[in-house]
Design an enzyme around this catalytic site. Sequence first.
Site, PDB file in Angstrom:
ATOM      1  N   GLU A  21     -49.250 102.174 -66.390  1.00 25.13           N
ATOM      2  CA  GLU A  21     -48.135 102.986 -65.887  1.00 25.13           C
ATOM      3  C   GLU A  21     -48.632 104.421 -65.688  1.00 25.13           C
ATOM      4  OE1 GLU A  21     -45.083 103.918 -68.755  1.00 25.13           O
ATOM      5  OE2 GLU A  21     -43.526 103.982 -67.233  1.00 25.13           O
ATOM      6  N   LYS A  23     -38.686  99.658 -62.897  1.00 21.45           N
ATOM      7  CA  LYS A  23     -38.470  99.837 -64.340  1.00 21.45           C
ATOM      8  C   LYS A  23     -36.993 100.063 -64.650  1.00 21.45           C
ATOM      9  CE  LYS A  23     -40.172 102.742 -68.198  1.00 21.45           C
ATOM     10  NZ  LYS A  23     -40.976 103.954 -68.497  1.00 21.45           N
ATOM     11  N   CYS A  67     -43.602  99.460 -69.939  1.00 16.56           N
ATOM     12  CA  CYS A  67     -43.520 100.397 -71.067  1.00 16.56           C
ATOM     13  C   CYS A  67     -42.280 100.233 -71.947  1.00 16.56           C
ATOM     14  CB  CYS A  67     -43.656 101.825 -70.548  1.00 16.56           C
ATOM     15  SG  CYS A  67     -44.191 103.000 -71.825  1.00 16.56           S
TER      16      CYS A  67
END
Length: 489
Positions: free
Chosen positions: A78, A177, A210
């Site tokens: 990321e 995300k 993440c």
Amino acid sequence: MFTASFLLSILLWTSSCQALEKFFGAVYEHAVILPDDTTTAPMSRQEALDLMNKNMDILEEAVKTAAQQGAHIIVTPEDGIYGWIFTRQTIYPFLEDIPDPDVNWIPCSDPERFGPADVQTRLSCMAKNNSIYVVGNIGDKKLCNRSDVGCPDDGQYNYNTAVVYDSNGKLVARYHKYNLFRGENQFNVPKEPEIVTFDTPFGKFGIFICFDILFYNPAVALVVEHNVDTILFPTAWMNLLPHLTAIEFHSAWAMGMGVNLLSANTHKNSMRMTGSGIFSPDKIVPYYYNMMNESGHLLISELNSHPRNSSTYYPIAWNLYASQIENFSSGSNVFNGYIFADKYTFTELKELNGDYSICQNDLCCHLTYTMVEKRNDEMFVFGVFNGLHTVEGKYYLQVCTMLKCQSMDFKSCGESVETAATKFKSFSISGNFSTSFVFPEVLLTNIHLAPDMFQVLKDGRLTSKSGISSHPLLSATLFGRWYQKDPKI
Ligand SMILES: *[C@@H]1O[C@H](CO)[C@@H](O)[C@H](O)[C@H]1NC(C)=O
Ligand SMILES: *[C@@H]1O[C@H](CO)[C@@H](O)[C@H](O)[C@H]1NC(C)=O
Ligand SMILES: *[C@@H]1O[C@H](CO)[C@@H](O)[C@H](O)[C@H]1NC(C)=O
Ligand SMILES: *[C@@H]1O[C@H](CO)[C@@H](O)[C@H](O)[C@H]1NC(C)=O
Ligand SMILES: *[C@@H]1O[C@H](CO)[C@@H](O)[C@H](O)[C@H]1NC(C)=O
Ligand SMILES: *[C@@H]1O[C@H](CO)[C@@H](O)[C@H](O)[C@H]1NC(C)=O
């Protein structure tokens, strides 16, 4: 009859359709080159491209090396291409419009098809030229009509986006995300969590980014509702002891969920960002953690394509053992302490060996342990937390943990500590969890994982193996997440 086309069809069949029981995965921990100042004036598109190309030069070397060493797929981190600390305005020159993979597009062969796509084209060419799946993290923009509900004032949605190109360079996955971390103000949250999967000859893949790993959607849903084998996980993870160090938590998630997890972190020591690995339910090596230098690092490892079909895999009944036993004593020194602002109940491990139970609300944790030597300069405690965590995200935890305190002061228990001298001959930890999502963590001194030094039994006990006694221990934890108790968003 052996005609050329018959041979060709055999070749195609063997190269693209044959199921592989094993495959090689790679992750690259990248020391990202950051833009100079992204808090005030936006760069030009060319300046942004120059910076992204510098990062992609390095990623391309990793992709080539991984492919040469036989990897089928490589994950890059990321923020690994554009860096971080942006406003909505300063991220603009870094964004491209990334189409839905349904359009069936190989950017490397047809770069102009959807307007400017320099970054997508380069990633696609890396995949195509090296015949390897490439996972990258870039920014997607989607124009919207300002009169529509939810459309930002500047008329576009910006998404933190993971993309996957297959070994022909074709876009096969695009994921926006869902669980943005604090400070990611340049990006928007998609209206619904996206379940992004794709099939390969080496299993079914899912992808998330993440902070997503702490929540049910889409991370857990990919496994329990969509049955993926391997998770691709680009991350920019800031390590936090005792329970949320990247290698520690991410390896534990792979074990707890019964999937492979290819975790690629960015490398930035000043932000405590390091820790990548190729994790599977029964194997937590190789991994990389390095606070000593600023270099990137490539990891490659062989994995089962279907880890839950492996002969060594079994489902775990996390509360089975603990719900069948009587409480041990809670000990004579029970006190409260804090981990990441959560109020734990701790009991001190006063003796060389012992049995303790410690409860919070309806979670009781049990420990049986023997140290190699009881040192008088180190304090260990056994603790429990059963409640809503509220700092940097709200999520409900059920945790049983044995850990070294930072000093001999009770108040230091739960604070970050990186080294220990105390070794354990054996330990067994269990808890009567109300959730079936529990992640087993064992961390050794100097932030090392403990491969082959522990196991989780079918009845939910986290137990040491003999090798543990030669390594000083920092912590051993059953880190449970009770997703149903999370606040609704
Ligand atoms: C891919 O190969 C083409 C043609 O050989 C070359 O022009 C291009 O620079 C290569 N790109 C990458 C990213 O490897
Ligand atoms: C935006 O929405 C309004 C109201 O529905 C409509 O009149 C206008 O044409 C739309 N603009 C664009 C660019 O689609
Ligand atoms: C950084 O550390 C890694 C792993 O220990 C090592 O392979 C590499 O050579 C080191 N790089 C430098 C520049 O010291
Ligand atoms: C995995 O195991 C199950 C149950 O034995 C079987 O039905 C399935 O076909 C296997 N899947 C693969 C891809 O081997
Ligand atoms: C175990 O201990 C907890 C708290 O210390 C207590 O609430 C519970 O009743 C005990 N259970 C048994 C079976 O002793
Ligand atoms: C866990 O065990 C304790 C002690 O026996 C008991 O009081 C508690 O109700 C149990 N919790 C659950 C969820 O079963």
